[in-house]
Write a protein that holds these residues in place. Structure first.
Motif, PDB file in Angstrom:
ATOM      1  N   THR A 101     -46.129 -38.474 -50.091  1.00 20.75           N
ATOM      2  CA  THR A 101     -45.087 -38.447 -51.110  1.00 20.75           C
ATOM      3  C   THR A 101     -44.559 -37.032 -51.245  1.00 20.75           C
ATOM      4  OG1 THR A 101     -46.054 -40.294 -52.338  1.00 20.75           O
ATOM      5  CG2 THR A 101     -44.560 -38.860 -53.535  1.00 20.75           C
ATOM      6  N   VAL A 102     -43.236 -36.895 -51.191  1.00 22.19           N
ATOM      7  CA  VAL A 102     -42.563 -35.610 -51.388  1.00 22.19           C
ATOM      8  C   VAL A 102     -41.632 -35.792 -52.582  1.00 22.19           C
ATOM      9  CG1 VAL A 102     -41.085 -33.827 -50.383  1.00 22.19           C
ATOM     10  CG2 VAL A 102     -42.679 -35.099 -48.924  1.00 22.19           C
ATOM     11  N   GLY A 103     -41.990 -35.187 -53.717  1.00 19.62           N
ATOM     12  CA  GLY A 103     -41.222 -35.411 -54.936  1.00 19.62           C
ATOM     13  C   GLY A 103     -41.362 -36.865 -55.361  1.00 19.62           C
ATOM     14  N   THR A 104     -40.252 -37.600 -55.322  1.00 21.79           N
ATOM     15  CA  THR A 104     -40.276 -39.029 -55.644  1.00 21.79           C
ATOM     16  C   THR A 104     -40.064 -39.879 -54.395  1.00 21.79           C
ATOM     17  OG1 THR A 104     -37.900 -38.993 -56.121  1.00 21.79           O
ATOM     18  CG2 THR A 104     -39.395 -38.607 -57.965  1.00 21.79           C
ATOM     19  N   THR A 105     -40.116 -39.262 -53.219  1.00 21.82           N
ATOM     20  CA  THR A 105     -39.853 -39.957 -51.956  1.00 21.82           C
ATOM     21  C   THR A 105     -41.154 -40.257 -51.219  1.00 21.82           C
ATOM     22  OG1 THR A 105     -37.705 -38.849 -51.735  1.00 21.82           O
ATOM     23  CG2 THR A 105     -38.655 -39.797 -49.731  1.00 21.82           C
ATOM     24  N   ASP A 106     -41.330 -41.499 -50.800  1.00 19.36           N
ATOM     25  CA  ASP A 106     -42.505 -41.898 -50.023  1.00 19.36           C
ATOM     26  C   ASP A 106     -42.144 -41.933 -48.540  1.00 19.36           C
ATOM     27  OD1 ASP A 106     -44.084 -42.206 -52.300  1.00 19.36           O
ATOM     28  OD2 ASP A 106     -43.470 -44.295 -52.561  1.00 19.36           O
ATOM     29  N   LEU A 107     -42.915 -41.209 -47.744  1.00 22.41           N
ATOM     30  CA  LEU A 107     -42.719 -41.161 -46.297  1.00 22.41           C
ATOM     31  C   LEU A 107     -43.932 -41.778 -45.612  1.00 22.41           C
ATOM     32  CD1 LEU A 107     -41.503 -37.440 -46.029  1.00 22.41           C
ATOM     33  CD2 LEU A 107     -40.078 -39.488 -46.232  1.00 22.41           C
ATOM     34  N   THR A 108     -43.702 -42.649 -44.638  1.00 22.95           N
ATOM     35  CA  THR A 108     -44.801 -43.306 -43.932  1.00 22.95           C
ATOM     36  C   THR A 108     -44.533 -43.313 -42.435  1.00 22.95           C
ATOM     37  OG1 THR A 108     -45.148 -44.770 -45.833  1.00 22.95           O
ATOM     38  CG2 THR A 108     -46.217 -45.387 -43.778  1.00 22.95           C
ATOM     39  N   VAL A 109     -45.553 -42.962 -41.661  1.00 20.59           N
ATOM     40  CA  VAL A 109     -45.481 -43.059 -40.203  1.00 20.59           C
ATOM     41  C   VAL A 109     -46.593 -43.995 -39.741  1.00 20.59           C
ATOM     42  CG1 VAL A 109     -45.581 -41.831 -37.993  1.00 20.59           C
ATOM     43  CG2 VAL A 109     -44.586 -40.704 -39.999  1.00 20.59           C
ATOM     44  N   THR A 110     -46.237 -44.995 -38.953  1.00 23.67           N
ATOM     45  CA  THR A 110     -47.205 -45.929 -38.376  1.00 23.67           C
ATOM     46  C   THR A 110     -47.072 -45.854 -36.864  1.00 23.67           C
ATOM     47  OG1 THR A 110     -46.989 -47.371 -40.307  1.00 23.67           O
ATOM     48  CG2 THR A 110     -47.996 -48.315 -38.342  1.00 23.67           C
ATOM     49  N   TYR A 111     -48.189 -45.545 -36.197  1.00 24.51           N
ATOM     50  CA  TYR A 111     -48.115 -45.291 -34.756  1.00 24.51           C
ATOM     51  C   TYR A 111     -49.451 -45.540 -34.080  1.00 24.51           C
ATOM     52  CZ  TYR A 111     -50.446 -40.754 -35.664  1.00 24.51           C
ATOM     53  OH  TYR A 111     -51.342 -39.766 -36.036  1.00 24.51           O
ATOM     54  N   SER A 112     -49.464 -45.488 -32.748  1.00 19.67           N
ATOM     55  CA  SER A 112     -50.697 -45.611 -31.973  1.00 19.67           C
ATOM     56  C   SER A 112     -51.023 -44.268 -31.342  1.00 19.67           C
ATOM     57  CB  SER A 112     -50.550 -46.688 -30.894  1.00 19.67           C
ATOM     58  OG  SER A 112     -50.423 -47.960 -31.481  1.00 19.67           O
ATOM     59  N   ARG A 113     -52.343 -43.973 -31.241  1.00 20.10           N
ATOM     60  CA  ARG A 113     -52.785 -42.627 -30.895  1.00 20.10           C
ATOM     61  C   ARG A 113     -53.523 -42.588 -29.546  1.00 20.10           C
ATOM     62  NH1 ARG A 113     -56.091 -39.994 -35.510  1.00 20.10           N
ATOM     63  NH2 ARG A 113     -55.411 -38.137 -34.378  1.00 20.10           N
ATOM     64  N   PRO A 114     -52.818 -42.279 -28.477  1.00 21.30           N
ATOM     65  CA  PRO A 114     -53.501 -42.122 -27.191  1.00 21.30           C
ATOM     66  C   PRO A 114     -54.309 -40.824 -27.161  1.00 21.30           C
ATOM     67  CG  PRO A 114     -51.200 -41.511 -26.976  1.00 21.30           C
ATOM     68  CD  PRO A 114     -51.366 -42.058 -28.375  1.00 21.30           C
ATOM     69  N   SER A 115     -55.329 -40.782 -26.316  1.00 22.57           N
ATOM     70  CA  SER A 115     -56.143 -39.570 -26.141  1.00 22.57           C
ATOM     71  C   SER A 115     -55.919 -38.997 -24.746  1.00 22.57           C
ATOM     72  CB  SER A 115     -57.624 -39.881 -26.355  1.00 22.57           C
ATOM     73  OG  SER A 115     -57.860 -40.259 -27.701  1.00 22.57           O
ATOM     74  N   LEU A 116     -56.223 -37.721 -24.596  1.00 24.04           N
ATOM     75  CA  LEU A 116     -55.982 -37.033 -23.321  1.00 24.04           C
ATOM     76  C   LEU A 116     -56.864 -37.589 -22.198  1.00 24.04           C
ATOM     77  CD1 LEU A 116     -55.715 -33.328 -24.530  1.00 24.04           C
ATOM     78  CD2 LEU A 116     -53.848 -34.870 -23.898  1.00 24.04           C
ATOM     79  N   LYS A 117     -58.169 -37.701 -22.450  1.00 22.80           N
ATOM     80  CA  LYS A 117     -59.117 -38.187 -21.439  1.00 22.80           C
ATOM     81  C   LYS A 117     -58.958 -37.444 -20.116  1.00 22.80           C
ATOM     82  CE  LYS A 117     -59.163 -42.753 -23.569  1.00 22.80           C
ATOM     83  NZ  LYS A 117     -58.871 -44.202 -23.431  1.00 22.80           N
TER      84      LYS A 117
END
Length: 300
Positions: free
Chosen positions: A36-52
């Motif tokens: 939340t920034v001030g009155t604004t809600d920010l959301t990120v939904t993602y998949s997380r690959p690894s380096l391996k």
């Protein structure tokens, strides 16, 4: 024959697991980050690959100069509940797919309207916004791809995209005053007969010096619905802000009387403030031209 039977059994088992939608470990697990920034809600939904053991942003793995879904599996989703400034450019409220074009120094960050977009289906004309990003290298090595927020204030934040030793950052900002004012107006429109909502709305306008006539109308309605020491005090402050100190004084005095006779334990926290305001109003009266000290009336 036995080998064929085992293979068939294995295929059958996989098919059953898929049909049953059993949750199994993913090489690029899903994640969601909300800020939340001030009155604004920010959301990120993602998949997380690894380096391996791999090196990203090379010809062999997540190549540069090409559109990337900025994660793995499905499209990376970005949602902002209000209009948002990204590196000085406006992104309207809504949900978008984040795409990017990694480069050795400057990246391009893309907010695309196609929420299920892939590298193969991406269309430039579906972009809601494109902004350049500065990336830096040589920092702490991040094994698993990460998107996050940092440097959060009540109106700004940074969106960080990090992987390996690369970090690309966008500056975010919101018009917190405009958003708050819109929220206040919406609340009053939705609950026009709620004394507490009307009081809170009037108090917000008072705190911002915004449309005091409207604030006075709201607080008058709040008092008519349910008179309390709180809304009487707010009205006295609004009148004082408008320079009407002689009208503010009796309201502040009534707020004190009503608060002292109530069983509201919170009055203890308001009492000193109301008394201080009352003293200030009376002091203003004594210094006003044409007003007798302590009388609040014009000289004959």
């Amino acid at each position: 024959m036995r080998k064929l039977s085992l293979t068939a059994a294995t295929i059958c088992l996989v098919a059953q697991l898929t049909t049953a939608q059993i949750k199994l470990p993913s090489p690029s697990p899903g994640a969601s980050v909300m800020q939340t920034v001030g009155t604004t809600d920010l959301t990120v939904t993602y998949s997380r690959p690894s380096l391996k053991g791999r090196a990203p942003f090379t010809d062999a793995f997540v190549p540069t100069s090409k559109v990337w879904r900025t994660g793995a599996n499905g499209a990376t989703a970005f949602t902002t509940s209000t209009d948002l400034m990204v590196n000085g450019k406006t992104l309207p409220a809504g949900t978008y797919a984040i795409m990017s074009i990694p480069e050795k120094s400057d990246w391009t960050l893309i907010f695309n309207k196609d929420k299920s977009v892939t590298e193969q289906t991406y269309k430039h004309e579906e972009d809601a916004l494109r902004v350049p990003l500065k990336s830096v290298t040589g920092g702490e090595k991040i094994e698993t791809f990460t998107i996050g927020f940092s440097d959060v204030t009540d109106s700004t934040a940074k969106l960080n995209i990090m992987w390996a030793d690369v970090k690309a950052t966008a500056d975010l900002s919101v018009d917190v005053n405009a958003n708050s004012a819109a929220n206040v107006d919406k609340a009053v429109a939705e609950k026009p007969e709620d004394a507490a909502v009307l009081q809170a709305a009037a108090n917000y306008n008072l705190s911002k010096g915004r449309n005091l006539d409207q604030a006075l109308s709201w607080i008058d309605k709040s008092i008519a619905l349910k008179e309390t020491f709180r809304n009487l005090s707010v009205k006295s402050q609004i009148l004082a802000k408008m320079g009407k100190f002689t009208d503010a004084i009796p309201l502040a005095e009534k707020a004190l009387t009503l608060g002292q006779s109530s069983n509201d334990q919170s009055f203890t926290f308001f009492k000193d403030g109301i008394e201080k305001s009352l003293a200030e109003y009376k002091a203003k009266i004594t210094t006003m031209p044409g007003i007798k000290s302590g009388k609040g009336k014009k000289k004959a």
